[in-house]
Design a protein around this motif. Structure first.
Motif, PDB file in Angstrom:
ATOM      1  N   PHE A  88       0.841  -1.202   0.000  1.00 13.32           N
ATOM      2  CA  PHE A  88       0.000   0.000   0.000  1.00 13.32           C
ATOM      3  C   PHE A  88       0.876   1.253   0.000  1.00 13.32           C
ATOM      4  O   PHE A  88       0.685   2.161  -0.817  1.00 13.32           O
ATOM      5  N   GLN A  89       1.824   1.295   0.896  1.00  6.66           N
ATOM      6  CA  GLN A  89       2.640   2.512   1.044  1.00  6.66           C
ATOM      7  C   GLN A  89       3.496   2.806  -0.174  1.00  6.66           C
ATOM      8  O   GLN A  89       3.682   3.960  -0.544  1.00  6.66           O
ATOM      9  N   GLU A  90       4.044   1.769  -0.794  1.00  6.01           N
ATOM     10  CA  GLU A  90       4.874   2.023  -1.978  1.00  6.01           C
ATOM     11  C   GLU A  90       4.016   2.625  -3.094  1.00  6.01           C
ATOM     12  O   GLU A  90       4.442   3.537  -3.788  1.00  6.01           O
ATOM     13  N   ARG A  91       2.812   2.111  -3.238  1.00  3.37           N
ATOM     14  CA  ARG A  91       1.919   2.656  -4.262  1.00  3.37           C
ATOM     15  C   ARG A  91       1.512   4.096  -3.909  1.00  3.37           C
ATOM     16  O   ARG A  91       1.468   4.966  -4.772  1.00  3.37           O
ATOM     17  N   ALA A  92       1.240   4.327  -2.626  1.00  2.27           N
ATOM     18  CA  ALA A  92       0.846   5.676  -2.189  1.00  2.27           C
ATOM     19  C   ALA A  92       1.978   6.677  -2.459  1.00  2.27           C
ATOM     20  O   ALA A  92       1.733   7.769  -2.994  1.00  2.27           O
ATOM     21  N   THR A  93       3.208   6.299  -2.127  1.00  2.00           N
ATOM     22  CA  THR A  93       4.316   7.234  -2.343  1.00  2.00           C
ATOM     23  C   THR A  93       4.579   7.406  -3.842  1.00  2.00           C
ATOM     24  O   THR A  93       4.892   8.502  -4.296  1.00  2.00           O
ATOM     25  N   LYS A  94       4.403   6.330  -4.607  1.00  2.00           N
ATOM     26  CA  LYS A  94       4.570   6.453  -6.071  1.00  2.00           C
ATOM     27  C   LYS A  94       3.604   7.504  -6.618  1.00  2.00           C
ATOM     28  O   LYS A  94       3.991   8.393  -7.373  1.00  2.00           O
ATOM     29  N   ILE A  95       2.337   7.399  -6.211  1.00  2.00           N
ATOM     30  CA  ILE A  95       1.317   8.339  -6.690  1.00  2.00           C
ATOM     31  C   ILE A  95       1.684   9.765  -6.293  1.00  2.00           C
ATOM     32  O   ILE A  95       1.662  10.693  -7.105  1.00  2.00           O
ATOM     33  N   SER A  96       2.052   9.933  -5.025  1.00  2.00           N
ATOM     34  CA  SER A  96       2.344  11.263  -4.519  1.00  2.00           C
ATOM     35  C   SER A  96       3.551  11.902  -5.224  1.00  2.00           C
ATOM     36  O   SER A  96       3.475  13.040  -5.697  1.00  2.00           O
ATOM     37  N   HIS A  97       4.652  11.166  -5.332  1.00  2.00           N
ATOM     38  CA  HIS A  97       5.845  11.729  -5.998  1.00  2.00           C
ATOM     39  C   HIS A  97       5.574  11.965  -7.485  1.00  2.00           C
ATOM     40  O   HIS A  97       6.029  12.961  -8.049  1.00  2.00           O
ATOM     41  N   ALA A  98       4.830  11.062  -8.108  1.00  2.00           N
ATOM     42  CA  ALA A  98       4.540  11.232  -9.543  1.00  2.00           C
ATOM     43  C   ALA A  98       3.652  12.456  -9.772  1.00  2.00           C
ATOM     44  O   ALA A  98       3.829  13.186 -10.753  1.00  2.00           O
ATOM     45  N   ASN A  99       2.729  12.706  -8.862  1.00  2.00           N
ATOM     46  CA  ASN A  99       1.873  13.887  -9.014  1.00  2.00           C
ATOM     47  C   ASN A  99       2.648  15.188  -8.803  1.00  2.00           C
ATOM     48  O   ASN A  99       2.410  16.170  -9.505  1.00  2.00           O
ATOM     49  N   VAL A 100       3.572  15.191  -7.841  1.00  2.00           N
ATOM     50  CA  VAL A 100       4.417  16.390  -7.684  1.00  2.00           C
ATOM     51  C   VAL A 100       5.218  16.593  -8.977  1.00  2.00           C
ATOM     52  O   VAL A 100       5.305  17.710  -9.504  1.00  2.00           O
ATOM     53  N   ALA A 101       5.760  15.492  -9.513  1.00  2.00           N
ATOM     54  CA  ALA A 101       6.542  15.588 -10.765  1.00  2.00           C
ATOM     55  C   ALA A 101       5.682  16.172 -11.886  1.00  2.00           C
ATOM     56  O   ALA A 101       6.119  17.074 -12.604  1.00  2.00           O
ATOM     57  N   GLY A 102       4.463  15.687 -12.020  1.00  2.00           N
ATOM     58  CA  GLY A 102       3.572  16.153 -13.088  1.00  2.00           C
ATOM     59  C   GLY A 102       3.252  17.628 -12.949  1.00  2.00           C
ATOM     60  O   GLY A 102       3.329  18.387 -13.933  1.00  2.00           O
ATOM     61  N   GLN A 103       2.946  18.058 -11.736  1.00  2.00           N
ATOM     62  CA  GLN A 103       2.613  19.479 -11.536  1.00  2.00           C
ATOM     63  C   GLN A 103       3.834  20.359 -11.749  1.00  2.00           C
ATOM     64  O   GLN A 103       3.728  21.460 -12.293  1.00  2.00           O
ATOM     65  N   ALA A 104       4.991  19.870 -11.321  1.00  2.00           N
ATOM     66  CA  ALA A 104       6.221  20.641 -11.518  1.00  2.00           C
ATOM     67  C   ALA A 104       6.504  20.784 -13.018  1.00  2.00           C
ATOM     68  O   ALA A 104       6.829  21.867 -13.499  1.00  2.00           O
ATOM     69  N   ARG A 105       6.332  19.700 -13.754  1.00  2.00           N
ATOM     70  CA  ARG A 105       6.601  19.737 -15.195  1.00  2.00           C
ATOM     71  C   ARG A 105       5.674  20.726 -15.893  1.00  2.00           C
ATOM     72  O   ARG A 105       6.112  21.547 -16.685  1.00  2.00           O
TER      73      ARG A 105
END
Ligand SMILES: [Fe+2]
Ligand SMILES: [Fe+2]
Length: 332
Positions: free
Chosen positions: A165-182
């Motif tokens: 659960f946590q690995e998926r949660a952190t994946k989503i969170s970091h990927a969303n920060v990456a997307g917004q930053a891009r």
């Protein structure tokens, strides 16, 4: 040792070949990215220009996104608590500290990859010049000192499900920060969070696979464990964070994660839906009464949570912005 613990230890032994096989999901060090690959090069004559460029670009990150990034960084930086926990889990324990048993190799290799996450994000925050680093550092110290209790005891079944659960949660969170930053033109931050999300994706794949192997071999025990985990709710790793200023800094961090849509209540629900599917929860047959009851509970869980999620989300985003000590009292 109780029968249940014995059985779980035997299961962890049975999984050893699967763990050995999945060690390839942890990359050899020489093939891994390092934080330095994404930081301005200070060794050349033009280091001031490189640094200025980096810092200029970081001025574009909105305060809200910065707050979520700080919360994510603090979460990653509490890695000592996670390794300590993993090493307590039945069957994973690295007795000598350099054991060559598959689980021990896995837990050290995983920790070594994770260690880069806090480093790279921390260095971004420092170089951005927009963060009260002393306050962030004190929050990290507080968090490690307060500890982390995933409320799964030393149960390997629940632990492997929790970490999936946590690995998926952190994946989503970091990927969303990456997307917004891009989208905001902050390519440096986008790349940094992107590579972290990539690591989390590999870790997620491995842990989900290990947990699925438990379902295949012991569906009854796995369903009961998954039910127990869902009933206690998934405790967030950084729940104990304390910035020394706000009495509910973790709540404020999750509010901003929700309002920026970096990590939302709906994401939480979708992870549960994903795991239910991944482990074929509705499909197991030949169960005893306890297993069947757990299965029924789990099958009803996602639609129930969907209904609640919307209400909780609306309430969260209606809350006013608050000053954050992490960003010198600016509001987010
Ligand atoms: Fe991480
Ligand atoms: Fe991770």
């Amino acid at each position: 040792m109780t029968d249940a613990v014995m059985q779980q230890l035997e299961m962890m032994k049975l999984l050893e070949p699967a763990v050995q096989e999945k060690l390839v999901l942890l990359r050899p060090v020489a093939e891994c990215w390092q934080p330095d690959d994404f930081l301005p090069d200070f060794s050349g004559e033009d280091w001031i220009e490189r640094l200025t460029e980096f810092r200029d670009q970081a001025q574009g990150t909105p305060d809200e996104l910065l707050v979520v990034l700080i919360g994510n960084t603090i979460t990653e930086e509490a890695l000592p608590s996670y390794q300590t926990w993993l090493n307590r889990v039945q069957g994973v324990t690295d007795e000598t500290g350099t054991d060559m048993a598959p689980w021990a190799q896995w837990s050290r290799g995983w920790t070594a990859e994770e260690n880069r996450h806090g480093d790279i994000l921390n260095q971004f925050l420092y170089l951005s010049g927009r963060v009260d680093m002393r306050c962030v550092q004190a929050t990290i110290q507080h968090l490690i000192r307060s500890g982390f209790n995933p409320e799964v005891g030393t149960d390997p079944y629940q632990s492997l499900m929790y970490v999936s659960f946590q690995e998926r949660a952190t994946k989503i969170s970091h990927a969303n920060v990456a997307g917004q930053a891009r989208r905001g033109g902050q390519e440096n931050l986008a790349k940094m969070c992107g590579v972290v999300a990539g690591d989390e994706a590999r870790h997620e794949e491995a842990y989900k696979y290990f947990a699925r192997e438990i379902f295949v071999r012991d569906p009854e025990g796995a369903l009961i464990a998954f039910e127990a985990l869902m009933r206690t709710k998934v405790t967030m790793p950084a729940k104990q964070m304390d910035d020394g200023e706000c009495d509910d800094i973790f709540g404020q961090f999750t509010r901003v994660a929700q309002s920026t849509t970096v990590y939302t209540v709906s994401d939480y629900t979708s992870i549960i839906e994903h795991l239910l599917k991944q482990w074929s929860v509705p499909d197991w047959t030949g169960l005893g009464p306890e297993g069947a009851e757990a299965q029924e509970y789990l099958c009803k869980l996602a639609p129930q949570m969907r209904r609640i999620a919307e209400r909780v989300e609306t309430r969260m985003v209606k809350q006013p912005k608050r000053p954050f000590a992490w960003i010198y009292g600016r509001s987010a």
